[in-house]
Scaffold this motif. Structure first.
Motif, PDB file in Angstrom:
ATOM      1  N   UNK A 191       0.842  -1.210   0.000  1.00  0.00           N
ATOM      2  CA  UNK A 191       0.000   0.000   0.000  1.00  0.00           C
ATOM      3  C   UNK A 191       0.873   1.254   0.000  1.00  0.00           C
ATOM      4  N   UNK A 192       0.285   2.355  -0.430  1.00  0.00           N
ATOM      5  CA  UNK A 192       1.051   3.610  -0.446  1.00  0.00           C
ATOM      6  C   UNK A 192       1.484   3.987   0.960  1.00  0.00           C
ATOM      7  N   UNK A 193       0.661   3.581   1.929  1.00  0.00           N
ATOM      8  CA  UNK A 193       0.843   4.057   3.301  1.00  0.00           C
ATOM      9  C   UNK A 193       0.342   2.970   4.239  1.00  0.00           C
ATOM     10  N   UNK A 194       0.933   2.875   5.413  1.00  0.00           N
ATOM     11  CA  UNK A 194       0.452   1.863   6.357  1.00  0.00           C
ATOM     12  C   UNK A 194       0.564   2.372   7.794  1.00  0.00           C
ATOM     13  N   UNK A 195      -0.444   2.047   8.608  1.00  0.00           N
ATOM     14  CA  UNK A 195      -0.435   2.484  10.013  1.00  0.00           C
ATOM     15  C   UNK A 195      -0.560   1.262  10.921  1.00  0.00           C
ATOM     16  N   UNK A 196       0.541   0.796  11.491  1.00  0.00           N
ATOM     17  CA  UNK A 196       0.436  -0.295  12.472  1.00  0.00           C
ATOM     18  C   UNK A 196       0.228   0.286  13.869  1.00  0.00           C
ATOM     19  N   UNK A 197      -0.876  -0.086  14.503  1.00  0.00           N
ATOM     20  CA  UNK A 197      -1.190   0.461  15.828  1.00  0.00           C
ATOM     21  C   UNK A 197      -1.075  -0.629  16.882  1.00  0.00           C
ATOM     22  N   UNK A 198      -0.509  -0.254  17.999  1.00  0.00           N
ATOM     23  CA  UNK A 198      -0.463  -1.145  19.151  1.00  0.00           C
ATOM     24  C   UNK A 198      -1.864  -1.174  19.762  1.00  0.00           C
ATOM     25  N   UNK A 199      -2.422  -2.351  19.962  1.00  0.00           N
ATOM     26  CA  UNK A 199      -3.782  -2.434  20.519  1.00  0.00           C
ATOM     27  C   UNK A 199      -3.802  -1.852  21.936  1.00  0.00           C
ATOM     28  N   UNK A 227      10.819  -4.587   8.808  1.00  0.00           N
ATOM     29  CA  UNK A 227      10.249  -5.158   7.591  1.00  0.00           C
ATOM     30  C   UNK A 227       9.832  -4.038   6.622  1.00  0.00           C
ATOM     31  N   UNK A 228       9.179  -3.005   7.189  1.00  0.00           N
ATOM     32  CA  UNK A 228       8.720  -1.900   6.335  1.00  0.00           C
ATOM     33  C   UNK A 228       9.902  -1.122   5.751  1.00  0.00           C
ATOM     34  N   UNK A 229      10.954  -0.988   6.536  1.00  0.00           N
ATOM     35  CA  UNK A 229      12.158  -0.281   6.035  1.00  0.00           C
ATOM     36  C   UNK A 229      12.737  -1.039   4.837  1.00  0.00           C
ATOM     37  N   UNK A 230      12.788  -2.369   4.971  1.00  0.00           N
ATOM     38  CA  UNK A 230      13.340  -3.177   3.874  1.00  0.00           C
ATOM     39  C   UNK A 230      12.488  -2.991   2.609  1.00  0.00           C
ATOM     40  N   UNK A 231      11.171  -2.869   2.825  1.00  0.00           N
ATOM     41  CA  UNK A 231      10.279  -2.678   1.663  1.00  0.00           C
ATOM     42  C   UNK A 231      10.337  -1.246   1.114  1.00  0.00           C
ATOM     43  N   UNK A 232      11.092  -0.390   1.791  1.00  0.00           N
ATOM     44  CA  UNK A 232      11.275   0.978   1.278  1.00  0.00           C
ATOM     45  C   UNK A 232      10.348   2.011   1.882  1.00  0.00           C
ATOM     46  N   UNK A 233       9.668   1.663   2.973  1.00  0.00           N
ATOM     47  CA  UNK A 233       8.776   2.644   3.611  1.00  0.00           C
ATOM     48  C   UNK A 233       9.588   3.563   4.523  1.00  0.00           C
ATOM     49  N   UNK A 234       9.088   4.788   4.683  1.00  0.00           N
ATOM     50  CA  UNK A 234       9.718   5.749   5.583  1.00  0.00           C
ATOM     51  C   UNK A 234       8.802   5.914   6.802  1.00  0.00           C
ATOM     52  N   UNK A 239       3.578   5.717  14.341  1.00  0.00           N
ATOM     53  CA  UNK A 239       2.712   4.644  13.832  1.00  0.00           C
ATOM     54  C   UNK A 239       2.372   4.807  12.354  1.00  0.00           C
ATOM     55  N   UNK A 240       3.122   5.601  11.628  1.00  0.00           N
ATOM     56  CA  UNK A 240       2.758   5.858  10.229  1.00  0.00           C
ATOM     57  C   UNK A 240       3.953   5.770   9.292  1.00  0.00           C
ATOM     58  N   UNK A 241       3.761   4.985   8.250  1.00  0.00           N
ATOM     59  CA  UNK A 241       4.829   4.722   7.288  1.00  0.00           C
ATOM     60  C   UNK A 241       4.307   5.011   5.881  1.00  0.00           C
ATOM     61  N   UNK A 242       5.136   5.685   5.084  1.00  0.00           N
ATOM     62  CA  UNK A 242       4.716   5.988   3.704  1.00  0.00           C
ATOM     63  C   UNK A 242       5.799   5.498   2.749  1.00  0.00           C
ATOM     64  N   UNK A 243       5.368   5.013   1.579  1.00  0.00           N
ATOM     65  CA  UNK A 243       6.322   4.488   0.604  1.00  0.00           C
ATOM     66  C   UNK A 243       7.085   5.623  -0.086  1.00  0.00           C
ATOM     67  N   UNK A 244       6.454   6.804  -0.160  1.00  0.00           N
ATOM     68  CA  UNK A 244       7.114   7.989  -0.711  1.00  0.00           C
ATOM     69  C   UNK A 244       6.647   9.179   0.108  1.00  0.00           C
ATOM     70  N   UNK A 245       7.414  10.259   0.032  1.00  0.00           N
ATOM     71  CA  UNK A 245       7.055  11.435   0.826  1.00  0.00           C
ATOM     72  C   UNK A 245       5.639  11.921   0.477  1.00  0.00           C
ATOM     73  N   UNK A 246       5.299  11.883  -0.822  1.00  0.00           N
ATOM     74  CA  UNK A 246       3.987  12.407  -1.228  1.00  0.00           C
ATOM     75  C   UNK A 246       2.832  11.478  -0.808  1.00  0.00           C
ATOM     76  N   UNK A 247       3.153  10.301  -0.273  1.00  0.00           N
ATOM     77  CA  UNK A 247       2.092   9.407   0.185  1.00  0.00           C
ATOM     78  C   UNK A 247       1.790   9.567   1.680  1.00  0.00           C
ATOM     79  N   UNK A 248       2.480  10.487   2.349  1.00  0.00           N
ATOM     80  CA  UNK A 248       2.181  10.713   3.766  1.00  0.00           C
ATOM     81  C   UNK A 248       0.752  11.212   3.923  1.00  0.00           C
ATOM     82  N   UNK A 249       0.136  10.939   5.059  1.00  0.00           N
ATOM     83  CA  UNK A 249      -1.219  11.458   5.274  1.00  0.00           C
ATOM     84  C   UNK A 249      -1.120  12.949   5.578  1.00  0.00           C
ATOM     85  N   UNK A 250      -1.636  13.750   4.664  1.00  0.00           N
ATOM     86  CA  UNK A 250      -1.575  15.200   4.880  1.00  0.00           C
ATOM     87  C   UNK A 250      -2.507  15.613   6.014  1.00  0.00           C
TER      88      UNK A 250
END
Ligand SMILES: C[S@@+](CC[C@H](N)C(=O)[O-])C[C@H]1O[C@@H](n2cnc3c(N)ncnc32)[C@H](O)[C@@H]1O
Ligand code: SF4
Length: 399
Positions: A191-199, A227-234, A239-250
């Motif tokens: 996905x362009x962006x992913x949010x893993x949250x601790x329950x 894992x996300x770093x290896x896939x290229x996410x920042x 709790x928020x990772x984006x594959x590119x800067x422009x995919x961050x949640x504005x």
């Protein structure tokens, strides 16, 4: 109270209806059976609220528009159109480059609805996947299966949509091994962006039984992050990772960048930084009938905050604003700016923050570089303890 006109802000709209209640969820939301009126009626009341705030926001351009819930994907295209039409009618504007997000529950979106949402200007979809383990989904009282989540993601991918999904970790019976099932799904969909949250649960919650020990939960987050770093996410926020800067949640970035946002609908929260010296927080009632009654009777004359339930309005004091500013800035990858802090709160506060962060710098949990403090990876695992040292009291600031 004087009205402060803000020409640029983010707008959050809450849709408080769900097909079922997930056992872990604390958000203001109702099942359709529990609710004292229908979604249709709710949309009418929401439109009345929009009309009433109209005079204070007329002529403003929205930085972002976010439909959250609850389950906003239960809205029909006509209902979404009605809400957006009302926003335009009161003089709010936004264009095709404005981020317009809708939260989607798996199995509540088909191709017809997706096409309609796209036509109505929605350009970001945030899917509540939570986990791809069917047994756990059932235990959490989620309505959908993992296969239904996959179908929703496939639909979004095929339409070329910009999408994100949420995952929960630290779930009952979850192990480092079973976590890899969820990680594989990320690698598959990218996905362009992913949010893993601790329950997060209250101590007494029954779901706490059979949860992994704290050390495992920390390891889980480390696994997810690497894992996300290896896939290229920042990791641009804890709790928020984006594959590119422009995919961050504005939209969420407005919260972290100390920007004003307005929340409409049941239980929504707002932050108006232009009010008072350090901004104001205000919120809407959380009961459906209470909300409906409040919207009908509320008659704002002087300011957005006038005539609201005073218990739901908080003009921030310096110590509260400083605490919040430190928390939210440190959650970002960029961190807390020394200059920004000094500008907003002055040298005394800067010295206090410096004093409290120095021991964490020595322990290598915080880094100071290029005028910013930021959490190191091991600092992110201890963020709650670090934040405790940045929780200021009124007395501390008046010394
Ligand atoms: C309010 S929910 C709305 C999204 C949508 N209704 C859903 O559940 O798929 C937004 C996100 O908050 C997160 N969330 C909800 N309750 C949580 C909890 N107790 N602890 C951590 N995250 C939670 C979930 O990951 C969820 O996707
Ligand atoms: S679907 Fe989402 S908002 Fe609704 S109860 Fe479940 S977690 Fe909460």
């Amino acid at each position: 109270m004087v009205s402060h006109f803000v020409s640029n802000f983010g707008l959050y709209i809450h849709i408080p209806f769900c097909l079922q209640r997930c056992y872990y969820c604390d958000f203001a939301t109702y099942t359709q059976e529990e609710a004292c009126f229908s979604i249709e009626k709710y949309v009418e009341i929401l439109c009345l609220e929009i009309k009433k705030i109209g005079p204070f926001v007329r002529g403003s351009t929205l930085k972002t528009l976010y439909f959250g819930g609850g389950t906003p994907s239960l809205l029909s295209p006509m209902q979404l159109e009605k809400i957006q039409g009302q926003l335009r009618e009161v003089g709010l504007s936004w264009g095709s480059s404005t981020e317009v997000t809708i939260e989607i529950n798996p199995a509540t979106l088909d191709s017809h609805k997706l096409k309609a949402f796209l036509q109505q200007g929605v350009n970001r979809f945030s899917v509540g996947a939570q986990t791809f383990d069917d047994i756990t989904l059932k235990k959490l009282n989620r309505k959908h299966t993992a296969q239904e989540t996959r179908e929703t993601l496939k639909l979004l991918k095929e339409e070329g949509c910009h999408y994100s999904f949420d995952l929960l970790f630290g779930l009952p019976h979850q192990t480092l091994k079973s976590l890899t099932l969820d990680l594989e799904e990320i690698a598959h969909y990218l996905p362009h962006h992913i949010s893993p949250y601790y329950l997060t649960l209250k101590d007494s919650h029954f779901l706490n039984r059979h949860r992994p020990p704290e050390e495992t939960e920390i390891r889980m987050f480390q696994e997810i992050r690497s894992f996300l770093m290896i896939l290229g996410y920042e990791q641009y926020e804890i709790s928020n990772f984006a594959r590119k800067k422009e995919y961050r949640s504005q939209h969420n970035s407005l919260y972290w960048d100390d920007q004003s946002y307005l929340g409409l609908g049941l239980g929504s929260h707002s932050y108006w930084k232009e009010q008072g010296f350090f901004g104001a927080r205000f919120s809407n009632p959380t009961g459906l009938s209470e909300y409906a009654q409040w919207v009908t009777s509320w008659n704002p004359q002087l300011s957005l905050l006038d005539e609201r339930n005073p218990l739901l309005v908080e003009i921030l004091e310096k110590f509260q604003a400083l605490t919040e500013y430190c928390y939210i800035s440190l959650r970002r990858h960029r961190g807390l700016s020394l200059e920004g802090l000094q500008c907003k709160f002055g040298s005394h506060c800067l010295a206090l923050v410096q004093k409290n962060l120095d021991p964490w710098i020595e322990k290598k949990k915080v880094l100071f570089s290029e005028g910013h403090w930021s959490l190191t990876d091991s600092g992110k695992d201890l963020s709650n303890q670090i934040f405790l040292d940045l929780t200021f009291s009124k007395i501390e600031l008046t010394k």
